[in-house]
Design a protein around this motif. Structure first.
Motif, mmCIF file in Angstrom:
data_model
loop_
_atom_site.group_PDB
_atom_site.id
_atom_site.type_symbol
_atom_site.label_atom_id
_atom_site.label_comp_id
_atom_site.label_asym_id
_atom_site.label_seq_id
_atom_site.Cartn_x
_atom_site.Cartn_y
_atom_site.Cartn_z
ATOM 1 N N TYR A 110 -12.097 -3.399 4.109
ATOM 2 C CA TYR A 110 -10.842 -4.130 4.071
ATOM 3 C C TYR A 110 -10.297 -4.253 2.650
ATOM 4 O O TYR A 110 -9.084 -4.248 2.449
ATOM 5 N N GLU A 111 -11.165 -4.374 1.671
ATOM 6 C CA GLU A 111 -10.686 -4.544 0.299
ATOM 7 C C GLU A 111 -9.896 -3.320 -0.151
ATOM 8 O O GLU A 111 -8.812 -3.439 -0.743
ATOM 9 N N THR A 112 -10.430 -2.138 0.140
ATOM 10 C CA THR A 112 -9.729 -0.903 -0.221
ATOM 11 C C THR A 112 -8.419 -0.788 0.535
ATOM 12 O O THR A 112 -7.382 -0.422 -0.027
ATOM 13 N N CYS A 113 -8.440 -1.115 1.817
ATOM 14 C CA CYS A 113 -7.216 -1.007 2.613
ATOM 15 C C CYS A 113 -6.167 -2.022 2.158
ATOM 16 O O CYS A 113 -4.967 -1.735 2.210
ATOM 17 N N ASP A 114 -6.599 -3.196 1.709
ATOM 18 C CA ASP A 114 -5.648 -4.157 1.161
ATOM 19 C C ASP A 114 -4.967 -3.589 -0.090
ATOM 20 O O ASP A 114 -3.764 -3.781 -0.304
ATOM 21 N N LYS A 115 -5.741 -2.883 -0.920
ATOM 22 C CA LYS A 115 -5.148 -2.258 -2.102
ATOM 23 C C LYS A 115 -4.122 -1.204 -1.702
ATOM 24 O O LYS A 115 -3.072 -1.068 -2.338
ATOM 25 N N ILE A 116 -4.425 -0.467 -0.628
ATOM 26 C CA ILE A 116 -3.475 0.535 -0.141
ATOM 27 C C ILE A 116 -2.190 -0.131 0.319
ATOM 28 O O ILE A 116 -1.078 0.340 0.034
ATOM 29 N N LEU A 117 -2.317 -1.250 1.031
ATOM 30 C CA LEU A 117 -1.127 -1.950 1.527
ATOM 31 C C LEU A 117 -0.280 -2.482 0.370
ATOM 32 O O LEU A 117 0.953 -2.399 0.408
ATOM 33 N N VAL A 118 -0.929 -3.023 -0.655
ATOM 34 C CA VAL A 118 -0.188 -3.541 -1.810
ATOM 35 C C VAL A 118 0.522 -2.404 -2.529
ATOM 36 O O VAL A 118 1.702 -2.512 -2.897
ATOM 37 N N GLU A 119 -0.181 -1.280 -2.730
ATOM 38 C CA GLU A 119 0.430 -0.140 -3.401
ATOM 39 C C GLU A 119 1.557 0.447 -2.560
ATOM 40 O O GLU A 119 2.598 0.861 -3.088
ATOM 41 N N THR A 120 1.389 0.450 -1.253
ATOM 42 C CA THR A 120 2.461 0.921 -0.363
ATOM 43 C C THR A 120 3.709 0.075 -0.525
ATOM 44 O O THR A 120 4.830 0.592 -0.577
ATOM 45 N N ALA A 121 3.530 -1.235 -0.606
ATOM 46 C CA ALA A 121 4.675 -2.135 -0.788
ATOM 47 C C ALA A 121 5.432 -1.803 -2.067
ATOM 48 O O ALA A 121 6.667 -1.743 -2.085
ATOM 49 N N ARG A 122 4.699 -1.564 -3.164
ATOM 50 C CA ARG A 122 5.357 -1.259 -4.436
ATOM 51 C C ARG A 122 6.104 0.075 -4.359
ATOM 52 O O ARG A 122 7.204 0.220 -4.894
ATOM 53 N N ARG A 123 5.509 1.057 -3.707
ATOM 54 C CA ARG A 123 6.172 2.364 -3.600
ATOM 55 C C ARG A 123 7.442 2.260 -2.766
ATOM 56 O O ARG A 123 8.467 2.863 -3.098
ATOM 57 N N LEU A 124 7.373 1.525 -1.669
ATOM 58 C CA LEU A 124 8.544 1.402 -0.805
ATOM 59 C C LEU A 124 9.681 0.687 -1.519
ATOM 60 O O LEU A 124 10.861 1.004 -1.303
ATOM 61 N N GLU A 125 9.355 -0.291 -2.358
ATOM 62 C CA GLU A 125 10.395 -1.012 -3.088
ATOM 63 C C GLU A 125 11.187 -0.091 -4.007
ATOM 64 O O GLU A 125 12.358 -0.345 -4.294
ATOM 65 N N HIS A 126 10.542 1.009 -4.475
ATOM 66 C CA HIS A 126 11.229 1.955 -5.348
ATOM 67 C C HIS A 126 12.019 2.995 -4.569
ATOM 68 O O HIS A 126 12.714 3.814 -5.176
ATOM 69 N N CYS A 127 11.909 2.967 -3.248
ATOM 70 C CA CYS A 127 12.581 3.983 -2.428
ATOM 71 C C CYS A 127 13.908 3.499 -1.846
ATOM 72 O O CYS A 127 14.692 4.312 -1.345
ATOM 73 N N VAL A 128 14.137 2.197 -1.860
ATOM 74 C CA VAL A 128 15.330 1.650 -1.206
ATOM 75 C C VAL A 128 16.401 1.334 -2.241
ATOM 76 O O VAL A 128 16.157 1.333 -3.448
ATOM 77 N N ARG A 129 17.586 1.068 -1.748
ATOM 78 C CA ARG A 129 18.720 0.730 -2.605
ATOM 79 C C ARG A 129 18.722 -0.774 -2.912
ATOM 80 O O ARG A 129 18.064 -1.556 -2.228
ATOM 81 N N GLU A 130 19.474 -1.154 -3.917
ATOM 82 C CA GLU A 130 19.647 -2.571 -4.206
ATOM 83 C C GLU A 130 20.354 -3.228 -3.027
ATOM 84 O O GLU A 130 21.364 -2.743 -2.537
ATOM 85 N N GLY A 131 19.812 -4.318 -2.545
ATOM 86 C CA GLY A 131 20.368 -4.990 -1.381
ATOM 87 C C GLY A 131 19.627 -4.708 -0.096
ATOM 88 O O GLY A 131 19.744 -5.465 0.871
ATOM 89 N N TYR B 55 -3.685 7.686 -3.039
ATOM 90 C CA TYR B 55 -3.920 6.338 -3.559
ATOM 91 C C TYR B 55 -5.202 6.354 -4.383
ATOM 92 O O TYR B 55 -6.220 6.912 -3.956
ATOM 93 N N GLN B 56 -5.152 5.734 -5.564
ATOM 94 C CA GLN B 56 -6.327 5.660 -6.418
ATOM 95 C C GLN B 56 -7.107 4.391 -6.104
ATOM 96 O O GLN B 56 -6.668 3.285 -6.413
ATOM 97 N N CYS B 57 -8.227 4.544 -5.441
ATOM 98 C CA CYS B 57 -9.074 3.413 -5.055
ATOM 99 C C CYS B 57 -10.491 3.668 -5.539
ATOM 100 O O CYS B 57 -11.128 4.648 -5.125
ATOM 101 N N ASP B 58 -10.935 2.812 -6.453
ATOM 102 C CA ASP B 58 -12.304 2.919 -6.984
ATOM 103 C C ASP B 58 -12.558 4.304 -7.556
ATOM 104 O O ASP B 58 -13.530 4.989 -7.205
ATOM 105 N N SER B 59 -11.644 4.752 -8.422
ATOM 106 C CA SER B 59 -11.752 6.029 -9.147
ATOM 107 C C SER B 59 -11.799 7.247 -8.237
ATOM 108 O O SER B 59 -12.295 8.287 -8.613
#
Length: 623
Positions: free
Chosen positions: A234-255, A299-303
């Motif tokens: 679960y710890e690794t998958c949580d990191k994937i979910l957090v990184e996914t959120a950051r990537r998606l935020e860079h894919c959308v438009r303002e608003g 995704y970079q998880c634990d090297s």
């Protein structure tokens, strides 16, 4: 003031100081009482005296924390002011004609000439001011020394209390802010949560009613998330979910809004898009493709690099004719369409597939009711040997729906396997077959028949499967020699050794086993010689083509020869023509099942078929 009045004054001052727990009230009340008892008209208290580097030792920088009696001075409470060192420093003193010492204070010029200085040990000073020195015969400087020492200790305690209280208030404010944030945001990723997303969708739909613009919901789901959890934790998958959120935020438009809808599901609200549905679809798909490319980066998880893929569903919406509930259903359907299309794909919502899904959901609910509502029935298809004698029957489940009529097993059995209902259904079939076998024992013709029951891989792999069968045999002890369980090769895909052990255990109780649909499964030849089987069933796909396809005929012959070598009985299913029957006889097959002999029949029809006692093969050859 007389000397006899000193002790009450000191007592009241001590009580005043000791009665406060916060610094500001402590200093203000102390200064008020000092002015009252000394008859000075104004005064102030400064703490934290710091020598001024710019002016040498002539002036001090201090915090003005209390002032009484002078409005101009009161306005500067809380500020840092510059004090002449001669006014602020030194032992307790009572001096007159020192107007110059007040020139740097924020007070009216030449107003004050006299002062009483009371040091608060080494942390500050009390300055009482007056235009003319008040008359007194008391030694004020000595009289208030113990009070100033008491005040110094009280200041330290009050400061500690104020710091503690401030921290509590700050912690409470931070907790309140955190609670307010979590009410509308996801705790792991910080993205808007379901509640905030729904509110923004409703706002978008309300605005769309005025300008007719389209919006879109992009629903993203991590493929095989459960397997990733099982493998990486679960710890690794949580990191994937957090990184996914950051990537998606860079894919959308303002608003636009990126939200975590729950679990491994994200939703992108794209608003506004074009007023043209076609252009809006193009805009939404472009953002979906951008997101898909961004998420394909390992995704970079634990090297180590971990590749994850996402299925993306797109559902367009506009206010006219759309409701929030239908929009969310469409979004989920579009994601389902992407999943069923092979995962790591992008799919738009298709109303046709939505209708099919609704029918499927209704059928699933009806199936659960059917299992518990006596809508299921066992049909029996006769099995005969090469002498034309009925040797057994295969029990086949049928569903008589009160509105749909007869529902095909090809429709509801795969559905039951997907939703887990196959276990309860399989238990019912086994129990009903055993009850029927027990009822036939008193009939001379039916009592010698075997009944073959299909057991799904899911049902067979349940830990309590052998215990359930054992309980049935205990309830119907006469059926063990007449019950045959048909397994498919898929039972060997996982935990083959466990499957072999279960078969041996049940065979020891008299049950026979048949390997169904032989030749169509997965690499069971390696286990075939180890499986304690009694029979191989040739799949009807080979039987159907043996008269027209040399390859099917060769495979059928090979299966029969192999089974004979291993000492296994062979039965062919799907026999529909005399030509097929003749070829099977020539190949050495001695047991048959199919429409040429009889279709699956209800219990009453099946019993009537065997009541005449005529050899069924002879009847088939006479056709």
């Amino acid at each position: 003031m007389r000397h006899d009045d000193v002790i009450p004054v000191l007592y009241e001052m001590a009580m005043t100081i000791g009665g406060e727990i916060s610094l500001q009230p402590l200093l203000t009340r102390t200064l008020q009482r000092l002015l009252y008892f000394t008859s000075f008209p104004a005064g102030f208290i400064c703490l934290d005296l710091v020598p001024s580097a710019a002016a040498g030792e002539a002036y001090l920088d201090a915090a003005l924390l209390a002032a009484i009696g002078d409005f101009q001075l009161i306005k500067h409470i809380g500020d840092r002011i510059t004090l002449p060192a001669a006014l602020a420093l030194g032992p307790a003193a009572r001096e007159d004609d020192r107007a110059a010492l007040f020139s740097r204070l924020p007070v009216s010029p030449d107003r004050y000439r006299a002062f009483l200085r009371l040091p608060i040990t080494d942390i500050g000073v009390v300055i009482l001011m007056a235009p003319i020195m008040p008359e007194t015969h008391l030694p004020l400087t000595r009289m208030f020394e113990p009070i100033m020492a008491h005040l110094a200790r009280a200041i330290l305690l009050c400061r500690h209390y104020d710091q503690h209280t401030s921290q509590l208030i700050a912690d409470k404010r931070q907790a309140d802010q955190r609670a307010d944030f979590l009410a509308l945001h996801d705790g792991l990723t910080g993205l808007p949560n379901r509640a905030l997303l729904l509110d923004r969708i409703q706002q978008a739909m309300a605005m769309a009613s005025h300008n007719g613009q389209y919006g879109a919901l992009l629903t993203l789901n991590l493929d095989h998330f459960k397997q990733l959890n099982d493998i990486y934790g679960y710890e690794t998958c949580d990191k994937i979910l957090v990184e996914t959120a950051r990537r998606l935020e860079h894919c959308v438009r303002e608003g636009d809004t990126v939200a975590r809808f729950g679990g491994d599901e994200f939703v992108l609200l794209l608003w506004p898009l074009s007023v043209s549905k076609q252009e809006a679809a193009i805009q939404a798909e472009a953002i979906a493709q951008k997101a898909q490319q961004a998420l394909l980066t390992p995704y970079q998880c634990d090297s180590r690099g971990l590749l994850a893929t996402f299925s993306i569903g797109i559902s367009l919406f506009r206010a006219h004719g759309d409701s929030l509930e239908s929009l969310l259903k469409n979004a989920e359907t579009s994601l389902y369409q992407a999943k069923t299309a092979g995962r790591n794909t992008i799919r738009f919502f298709d109303p046709g597939i939505q209708a099919a899904m609704m029918q499927r959901l209704e059928l699933e609910a009806d199936l659960l009711s059917a299992i518990r509502g006596n809508q299921l029935e066992l049909y029996y298809q006769v099995q005969v040997n090469d002498r034309g004698l009925a040797t057994g029957a295969e029990a086949l489940i049928r569903w008589h729906h009160p509105r749909r009529g007869m529902v095909s097993p090809a429709v509801f059995i795969p559905l039951a396997e997907e939703n887990g209902a196959i276990i309860e259904m399989g238990d019912w079939v086994l129990a009903e077959a055993c009850r029927r076998l027990a009822a036939w024992q008193s009939d001379p013709r039916l009592g010698r028949l075997e009944v073959a029951v299909n057991v799904s891989a899911i049902q067979f792999q349940q830990q309590d499967f052998t215990a359930k069968v054992g309980a049935l045999l205990a309830e119907y002890p006469s059926v063990s020699q007449r019950l045959k369980l048909e397994l498919t090769e898929s039972v060997l895909l996982n935990r083959a050794e466990d499957a072999i052990e279960k078969i041996r255990l049940l065979k020891n109780q008299g049950i026979r086993f048949s390997l169904d649909d032989f030749g169509t499964g997965y690499s069971s030849l390696a286990y075939l010689k180890r499986l304690p089987l009694d029979q191989l069933k040739i799949d009807q796909s080979f039987v159907r083509d043996i008269a027209s396809d040399p390859s099917a005929a060769a495979i059928t012959q090979t299966i029969i020869a192999m089974a004979q070598t291993l000492g296994l009985e062979v039965i062919a299913e799907g026999v529909e023509t005399q030509e097929q029957l003749a070829l099977l006889r020539n190949f050495g097959c001695r047991h048959y099942q199919g429409y040429l002999l009889s279709r699956p029949l209800s219990v009453g029809q099946f019993q009537a078929l065997l009541a005449g006692g005529n050899p069924l093969l002879d009847a088939a050859e006479a056709e």
